[in-house]
Design a protein around this motif. Sequence first.
Motif, PDB file in Angstrom:
ATOM      1  N   THR A  73       0.461  -1.183  -0.205  1.00 33.05           N
ATOM      2  CA  THR A  73      -0.424   0.178   0.271  1.00 33.05           C
ATOM      3  C   THR A  73       0.920   0.901   0.307  1.00 33.05           C
ATOM      4  OG1 THR A  73      -0.023   0.101   2.631  1.00 33.05           O
ATOM      5  CG2 THR A  73      -2.196  -0.956   0.868  1.00 33.05           C
ATOM      6  N   ILE A  74       1.352   1.210  -0.956  1.00 36.52           N
ATOM      7  CA  ILE A  74       2.445   2.128  -0.859  1.00 36.52           C
ATOM      8  C   ILE A  74       1.154   3.660  -1.795  1.00 36.52           C
ATOM      9  CG2 ILE A  74       4.587   3.830  -2.142  1.00 36.52           C
ATOM     10  CD1 ILE A  74       5.394   0.945  -2.874  1.00 36.52           C
ATOM     11  N   ASP A  75       1.144   4.771  -1.015  1.00 38.12           N
ATOM     12  CA  ASP A  75       0.537   5.637  -1.230  1.00 38.12           C
ATOM     13  C   ASP A  75       1.182   7.106  -0.629  1.00 38.12           C
ATOM     14  OD1 ASP A  75       0.030   5.652   1.658  1.00 38.12           O
ATOM     15  OD2 ASP A  75      -1.724   5.148   1.425  1.00 38.12           O
ATOM     16  N   GLN A  76       2.476   7.271  -0.820  1.00 40.37           N
ATOM     17  CA  GLN A  76       2.750   8.687  -0.715  1.00 40.37           C
ATOM     18  C   GLN A  76       2.595   9.209  -1.505  1.00 40.37           C
ATOM     19  OE1 GLN A  76       5.978   6.243   0.511  1.00 40.37           O
ATOM     20  NE2 GLN A  76       6.751   7.513   2.302  1.00 40.37           N
ATOM     21  N   PRO A  77       2.863  10.765  -1.803  1.00 38.02           N
ATOM     22  CA  PRO A  77       2.182  11.757  -2.277  1.00 38.02           C
ATOM     23  C   PRO A  77       3.689  11.963  -3.400  1.00 38.02           C
ATOM     24  CG  PRO A  77       2.429  12.909  -0.400  1.00 38.02           C
ATOM     25  CD  PRO A  77       2.263  11.531   0.084  1.00 38.02           C
ATOM     26  N   MET A  78       3.977  11.539  -3.700  1.00 34.35           N
ATOM     27  CA  MET A  78       5.584  11.487  -3.825  1.00 34.35           C
ATOM     28  C   MET A  78       5.907  10.559  -5.427  1.00 34.35           C
ATOM     29  SD  MET A  78       7.722  10.060  -1.017  1.00 34.35           S
ATOM     30  CE  MET A  78       9.629  10.563  -1.929  1.00 34.35           C
ATOM     31  N   ARG A  79       6.705  10.788  -6.748  1.00 33.87           N
ATOM     32  CA  ARG A  79       6.996  10.170  -7.203  1.00 33.87           C
ATOM     33  C   ARG A  79       8.143   8.958  -7.585  1.00 33.87           C
ATOM     34  NH1 ARG A  79       9.299  13.847 -12.510  1.00 33.87           N
ATOM     35  NH2 ARG A  79      10.781  13.190 -11.500  1.00 33.87           N
ATOM     36  N   VAL A  80       7.975   7.678  -8.109  1.00 32.72           N
ATOM     37  CA  VAL A  80       8.844   6.804  -7.368  1.00 32.72           C
ATOM     38  C   VAL A  80      10.407   7.191  -7.517  1.00 32.72           C
ATOM     39  CG1 VAL A  80       9.426   4.106  -8.890  1.00 32.72           C
ATOM     40  CG2 VAL A  80       7.254   5.296  -9.415  1.00 32.72           C
ATOM     41  N   ASP A  81      10.804   8.066  -8.289  1.00 32.78           N
ATOM     42  CA  ASP A  81      12.351   7.872  -8.255  1.00 32.78           C
ATOM     43  C   ASP A  81      12.660   8.639  -6.965  1.00 32.78           C
ATOM     44  OD1 ASP A  81      11.283  10.619  -8.944  1.00 32.78           O
ATOM     45  OD2 ASP A  81      12.466  10.367 -10.708  1.00 32.78           O
ATOM     46  N   ALA A  82      11.589   9.606  -6.565  1.00 28.28           N
ATOM     47  CA  ALA A  82      11.731  10.140  -5.086  1.00 28.28           C
ATOM     48  C   ALA A  82      11.993  10.073  -4.483  1.00 28.28           C
ATOM     49  CB  ALA A  82      11.057  11.879  -5.054  1.00 28.28           C
ATOM     50  N   MET A 127       9.520   5.741 -13.486  1.00 29.00           N
ATOM     51  CA  MET A 127      10.110   6.884 -12.663  1.00 29.00           C
ATOM     52  C   MET A 127      10.109   8.141 -12.122  1.00 29.00           C
ATOM     53  SD  MET A 127      12.898   5.049 -10.744  1.00 29.00           S
ATOM     54  CE  MET A 127      14.220   4.077 -11.103  1.00 29.00           C
ATOM     55  N   GLU A 128       9.221   7.859 -13.524  1.00 22.39           N
ATOM     56  CA  GLU A 128       8.506   9.689 -13.159  1.00 22.39           C
ATOM     57  C   GLU A 128       6.540   9.703 -12.861  1.00 22.39           C
ATOM     58  OE1 GLU A 128       8.799  12.030 -16.734  1.00 22.39           O
ATOM     59  OE2 GLU A 128      11.328  12.428 -16.420  1.00 22.39           O
ATOM     60  N   GLN A 129       6.552   8.879 -12.934  1.00 25.23           N
ATOM     61  CA  GLN A 129       5.171   8.125 -12.062  1.00 25.23           C
ATOM     62  C   GLN A 129       4.949   8.823 -11.041  1.00 25.23           C
ATOM     63  OE1 GLN A 129       2.543   5.537 -13.497  1.00 25.23           O
ATOM     64  NE2 GLN A 129       4.344   4.920 -16.139  1.00 25.23           N
ATOM     65  N   ASN A 130       3.377   8.625 -10.364  1.00 30.00           N
ATOM     66  CA  ASN A 130       3.205   9.051  -8.742  1.00 30.00           C
ATOM     67  C   ASN A 130       3.095   7.938  -8.618  1.00 30.00           C
ATOM     68  OD1 ASN A 130       4.069  11.527  -8.475  1.00 30.00           O
ATOM     69  ND2 ASN A 130       1.763  12.358  -9.475  1.00 30.00           N
ATOM     70  N   LEU A 131       3.745   7.556  -7.110  1.00 29.08           N
ATOM     71  CA  LEU A 131       2.998   5.950  -6.309  1.00 29.08           C
ATOM     72  C   LEU A 131       2.161   5.618  -6.252  1.00 29.08           C
ATOM     73  CD1 LEU A 131       5.740   6.632  -3.792  1.00 29.08           C
ATOM     74  CD2 LEU A 131       6.313   5.537  -5.448  1.00 29.08           C
ATOM     75  N   SER A 132       0.344   7.004  -5.823  1.00 28.63           N
ATOM     76  CA  SER A 132      -0.397   6.601  -6.292  1.00 28.63           C
ATOM     77  C   SER A 132      -1.493   6.038  -7.111  1.00 28.63           C
ATOM     78  CB  SER A 132      -1.258   7.787  -5.650  1.00 28.63           C
ATOM     79  OG  SER A 132      -0.732   8.909  -6.233  1.00 28.63           O
ATOM     80  N   ASP A 133      -0.502   6.774  -8.293  1.00 30.01           N
ATOM     81  CA  ASP A 133      -0.578   6.151  -9.887  1.00 30.01           C
ATOM     82  C   ASP A 133      -0.603   4.581 -10.131  1.00 30.01           C
ATOM     83  OD1 ASP A 133      -1.810   8.676 -10.127  1.00 30.01           O
ATOM     84  OD2 ASP A 133      -0.765   9.567 -10.557  1.00 30.01           O
TER      85      ASP A 133
END
Length: 604
Positions: free
Chosen positions: A424-433, A461-467
Motif C-alpha cells: 500500500t504505497i500511497d505517499q504523494p511522491m514520484r517513484v524516483d524520489a 520512474m516519473e510516475q506518482n506512487l499513487s497512480d
Amino acid sequence: MADDSIAVVDLDRCQPDRCSYECKNYCPPNRTGKEGITLRGEETDEGQPEQIHISEEICLGETCGICVEKCPFDAIEIINLPKELQDEPAHRYGENAFSLYGLPAPQDGQVTGILGPNGIGKTTAVRILAGELEPNLGRHDDEPGWDEVLEAYRGTELQDYIADVRDGDVTIARKPQYVDQIPNSFDGNTRELLERTDERGALESLVERLSIGPVMDQSIDDLSGGELQRVALAATLARDTDFYFLDEITPYLDIGQRVTAARLIRELAEEEDKSMLVIEHDLAILDLLADTLHVAYGEPGAYGVITSPKSVRNGINEYLAGYLENENMRIRPNPIEFEEHAPRTASHADTLVEYPDLTKSYGDGEFSLDIEGGEIRENEVLGIVGPNGIGKSTFAKLLTGNLEPDTGDADLDLEIAYKPQYVTIDQPMRVDAFLSSITDQFGSSYWNTEIAQPLQLERIMEQNLSDLSGGERQRVAIAACLSDSADLYLLDEPSAHLDVEQRVQATSAIRRYAEQQDATVLVIDHDIYMMDLLADRLMVFDGEPAVHGRAGQPQPMRDGMNEFLANLEVTFRRDERTSRPRINKPESQLDRQQKSEGEYYYAP
C-alpha cells in the motif's frame, strides 16, 4: 517507414507542457520540410499544448530513432516488427496506437491457455472473442464489417467461432483479473452475489470445494484477497455460457487452492463440453490446467503477437528457452534454466541469528501459531511455504517487530528490510524520489543493472506512487526492500500481480542480490517455480488454516518440499528437457509411484 515497422506514441506519457517538442524539432524528415512529426490538432487538457502524431509513411523507422532518444518522457517507440510476422493485425486502435496480431482459438471441451506479459493484448483478444469489439484488421481509418472479418479468417481454426460471434450466438462468463476491485462494484454479502450466478445448479458443490462456506454470510467488503479470488471463481464457473474467460486464477491462493481451482476448470470443460480460455502466470498450474497453449510476445503497450496453438509442454519450454521454434522468433536473450539436480544442498554457512520457540494468538483463541525455534544462516535464501491463513505473514511480522509474541523473545537485534504481503504505497511522491530517499546507490551503475532493469522500473520512474498499478507497486516495493541497507531481507509474496516475465526477472534479481551482496533473504511465496529457483532451505507451515498454525525448523530443500507437498497430496516431476518442476496428473502412474516412495517434490 518500412511496411514491417510501426510508430507508437504513449499519450499518457507524452507531456508537451513539460518539453520543447524535441522529437518534432530534431526529426530528420521535418528538418527537410516534410511532416514526419506533427501536432494532433487538439489540446490535451484546457490550456495545455497539443500532443504529437507520427506519420508512419514518412518516418524513417527504427534505424533513425532520433525522436525516441530526444523524448524526455520515453513516450515514443519506433519498432521494427519481426520479419516472420506476415499477417495484418487483427486489430489496431489507431495510428501510433497498439496493434494486436493473431487471436487465440477456443475449442469446445478444452482449456486454452495464454502465456505472456501484461500489456500485450490479451484483453483486446478476449473482447474480440466475446463480440464486444469488432476487429478492424488494422484498418482503423476504414473499418471493415464482420463479413469482411469472417472472410479474413476463412479456412482457419477461428472461422466457425468468428461466424458465431458475428451472429451473436456466443455467450461469455468472465472472471476479472483484479478481484480486489469487486467490492467497488457490488454491495452485499457473498451469498447474495453467488446466488444470482447459479445458472448450472452447481453452486453448492463449488462453495464446498472452494471452501467458501465460512464467508457466505460475510459482506463482500470484509473478504480477504484469497476469499475474493475463490468467490470470483465460483461466480464465474456457476454460470451456464458458451465461453469462459478466466484472467489469472492464482493470485492470493495457496498451492492447494490453485490445484483445486485448476481441477474445477478442467472438469467443467470436459464434463460440460465448455470452451475455456485462461490467462495464467503460474507455470506449474498452467501446465496442469491447459490442453493447448498460445504464447504471447511483443512490446507491452506497443504491439502484441499471439502465436498459433502449441502443446502445453512445448509452449512453456519454448517460452523458458526464449525461442519460439515454429515462429523462428527469439523473445528473450537468455533462457531460464533450472538446476538439473535440484534441490541444491543445504547451506552450511555460519549462523546469522537464532530465534527461540514463539507463540502468538489472535482474538479469543480464534487463531494460534506455534513456531519451533531455529536458525537463519548467513548468505542463504530461506523459503517459507504453507497454506493461506496458517501464520506465515504473522511470523514475518514477529521477526520485524510489527507484532509482539505471546511467549518467546522475537527481538533478533537485526536491521530488517521488509516488503509486506499487501503493498500500500500511497505517499504523494514520484517513484524516483521515493527510491532515491531509501538508498545512496540510486542511479548507480550497479543499482540500474541489478535492480532497476530486471524490475522494469525505468518507464515508471516519473510516475506518482499513487497512480501505479498493482504489479508496478509490487516491483517498486521489491526494489525498495533490496535497496535498503539491512542484515536480513524479508519479502512476503513478491510474485503477486507480476506476469510471467516480471516474475522470472524479479526472482533472478532477488537471487543475484543475495549472491553478490552476501545477503540473507527470507521469501514467503506460493509460486513453486519462484521457490525452486530461489531457495537454499525451506521452512514449512502446516495446521488448520484460520484455526491453528505450526512452523517447523528450516530444513533442506528436498525434505521441506516433500513435507509441504505431502500435506497437499500433490506430486511434482522434472521436465526431461528443461528440468522445470511439473505437477503430475492426479492418480497418474507417476503420481501414485512417487507417493508410494514418499518423493513428492520430484523423482530423483
